[in-house]
Design a protein around this motif. Sequence first.
Motif, mmCIF file in Angstrom:
data_model
loop_
_atom_site.group_PDB
_atom_site.id
_atom_site.type_symbol
_atom_site.label_atom_id
_atom_site.label_comp_id
_atom_site.label_asym_id
_atom_site.label_seq_id
_atom_site.Cartn_x
_atom_site.Cartn_y
_atom_site.Cartn_z
ATOM 1 N N PHE A 193 -67.338 -48.572 -20.879
ATOM 2 C CA PHE A 193 -68.085 -47.331 -21.071
ATOM 3 C C PHE A 193 -68.961 -47.441 -22.314
ATOM 4 N N ARG A 194 -70.070 -46.716 -22.307
ATOM 5 C CA ARG A 194 -70.954 -46.621 -23.463
ATOM 6 C C ARG A 194 -70.833 -45.202 -24.024
ATOM 7 N N LEU A 195 -70.422 -45.099 -25.281
ATOM 8 C CA LEU A 195 -70.325 -43.820 -25.979
ATOM 9 C C LEU A 195 -71.524 -43.703 -26.912
ATOM 10 N N THR A 196 -72.256 -42.604 -26.794
ATOM 11 C CA THR A 196 -73.391 -42.335 -27.671
ATOM 12 C C THR A 196 -73.179 -40.976 -28.327
ATOM 13 N N LEU A 197 -73.352 -40.920 -29.645
ATOM 14 C CA LEU A 197 -73.155 -39.686 -30.415
ATOM 15 C C LEU A 197 -74.339 -39.451 -31.337
ATOM 16 N N THR A 198 -74.694 -38.197 -31.527
ATOM 17 C CA THR A 198 -75.638 -37.812 -32.565
ATOM 18 C C THR A 198 -74.887 -36.909 -33.527
ATOM 19 N N ILE A 199 -74.763 -37.363 -34.782
ATOM 20 C CA ILE A 199 -74.044 -36.611 -35.805
ATOM 21 C C ILE A 199 -75.059 -36.044 -36.788
ATOM 22 N N ASN A 200 -74.942 -34.752 -37.073
ATOM 23 C CA ASN A 200 -75.873 -34.044 -37.944
ATOM 24 C C ASN A 200 -75.171 -33.658 -39.244
ATOM 25 N N ASN A 201 -75.840 -33.940 -40.366
ATOM 26 C CA ASN A 201 -75.371 -33.524 -41.689
ATOM 27 C C ASN A 201 -76.177 -32.291 -42.092
ATOM 28 N N ARG A 202 -75.551 -31.129 -42.092
ATOM 29 C CA ARG A 202 -76.228 -29.876 -42.447
ATOM 30 C C ARG A 202 -76.186 -29.592 -43.949
ATOM 31 N N ASP A 203 -75.590 -30.486 -44.715
ATOM 32 C CA ASP A 203 -75.442 -30.284 -46.154
ATOM 33 C C ASP A 203 -76.705 -30.721 -46.900
ATOM 34 N N ASP A 204 -76.829 -30.263 -48.159
ATOM 35 C CA ASP A 204 -77.947 -30.643 -49.024
ATOM 36 C C ASP A 204 -77.676 -31.944 -49.774
ATOM 37 N N LEU A 205 -76.537 -32.554 -49.514
ATOM 38 C CA LEU A 205 -76.153 -33.794 -50.176
ATOM 39 C C LEU A 205 -75.822 -34.867 -49.142
ATOM 40 N N PRO A 206 -75.988 -36.138 -49.479
ATOM 41 C CA PRO A 206 -75.547 -37.191 -48.569
ATOM 42 C C PRO A 206 -74.025 -37.163 -48.454
ATOM 43 N N LEU A 207 -73.536 -37.452 -47.260
ATOM 44 C CA LEU A 207 -72.099 -37.411 -47.009
ATOM 45 C C LEU A 207 -71.609 -38.734 -46.442
ATOM 46 N N SER A 208 -70.348 -38.983 -46.657
ATOM 47 C CA SER A 208 -69.701 -40.165 -46.112
ATOM 48 C C SER A 208 -69.644 -40.060 -44.586
ATOM 49 N N MET A 209 -69.876 -41.180 -43.923
ATOM 50 C CA MET A 209 -69.803 -41.223 -42.467
ATOM 51 C C MET A 209 -68.367 -40.939 -42.023
ATOM 52 N N PRO A 210 -68.178 -40.014 -41.097
ATOM 53 C CA PRO A 210 -66.817 -39.697 -40.658
ATOM 54 C C PRO A 210 -66.311 -40.701 -39.628
ATOM 55 N N TRP A 211 -65.061 -40.619 -39.319
ATOM 56 C CA TRP A 211 -64.471 -41.337 -38.200
ATOM 57 C C TRP A 211 -64.598 -40.437 -36.974
ATOM 58 N N VAL A 212 -64.421 -41.021 -35.801
ATOM 59 C CA VAL A 212 -64.517 -40.284 -34.541
ATOM 60 C C VAL A 212 -63.203 -40.432 -33.788
ATOM 61 N N ASP A 213 -62.613 -39.297 -33.425
ATOM 62 C CA ASP A 213 -61.416 -39.285 -32.585
ATOM 63 C C ASP A 213 -61.894 -39.142 -31.148
ATOM 64 N N LEU A 214 -61.726 -40.190 -30.343
ATOM 65 C CA LEU A 214 -62.164 -40.195 -28.952
ATOM 66 C C LEU A 214 -60.950 -40.074 -28.049
ATOM 67 N N THR A 215 -60.969 -39.061 -27.166
ATOM 68 C CA THR A 215 -59.912 -38.861 -26.189
ATOM 69 C C THR A 215 -60.515 -38.982 -24.805
ATOM 70 N N LEU A 216 -59.939 -39.846 -23.972
ATOM 71 C CA LEU A 216 -60.396 -40.043 -22.597
ATOM 72 C C LEU A 216 -59.385 -39.428 -21.648
ATOM 73 N N SER A 217 -59.885 -38.762 -20.599
ATOM 74 C CA SER A 217 -58.995 -38.103 -19.637
ATOM 75 C C SER A 217 -59.405 -38.448 -18.212
ATOM 76 N N ASP A 218 -58.486 -38.191 -17.272
ATOM 77 C CA ASP A 218 -58.788 -38.429 -15.856
ATOM 78 C C ASP A 218 -59.236 -37.122 -15.203
ATOM 79 N N ALA A 219 -59.430 -37.137 -13.898
ATOM 80 C CA ALA A 219 -59.965 -35.980 -13.173
ATOM 81 C C ALA A 219 -59.073 -34.745 -13.283
ATOM 82 N N SER A 220 -57.776 -34.934 -13.482
ATOM 83 C CA SER A 220 -56.874 -33.784 -13.607
ATOM 84 C C SER A 220 -56.675 -33.350 -15.059
#
Length: 102
Positions: free
Chosen positions: A25-52
């Motif tokens: 699978f290809r995961l693509t994300l756009t992360i927005n920093n709404r702060d007035d200061l530069p911020l550290s890049m966060p980690w991403v918690d990815l959860t995959l599920s089935d049809a149910s």
Amino acid sequence: QPLRRIHALSVDASTLTRAGGGDAFRLTLTINNRDDLPLSMPWVDLTLSDASGLLVARRALAPADFRVEQPIIGAGSEVQLQLVLSAGNPRVTGYTVELFYP
């Protein structure tokens, strides 16, 4: 070190699409920093599920997993991340992403 303000970060867009055959699978994300200061890049918690809606896999993704050169998101800017991964199970039909700092 750059500041960590998770409340100032948001996922503005995300997609999970099949990348070839099998369980890739290809995961693509756009992360927005709404702060007035530069911020550290966060980690991403990815959860995959089935049809149910049952959990198929869960993984914490570090900025290094996305091959980020500078682990900083500039003030008032956004960054697009992309990653190809193997789910270990072709039954994946849904996903969720959440940002966090370890």
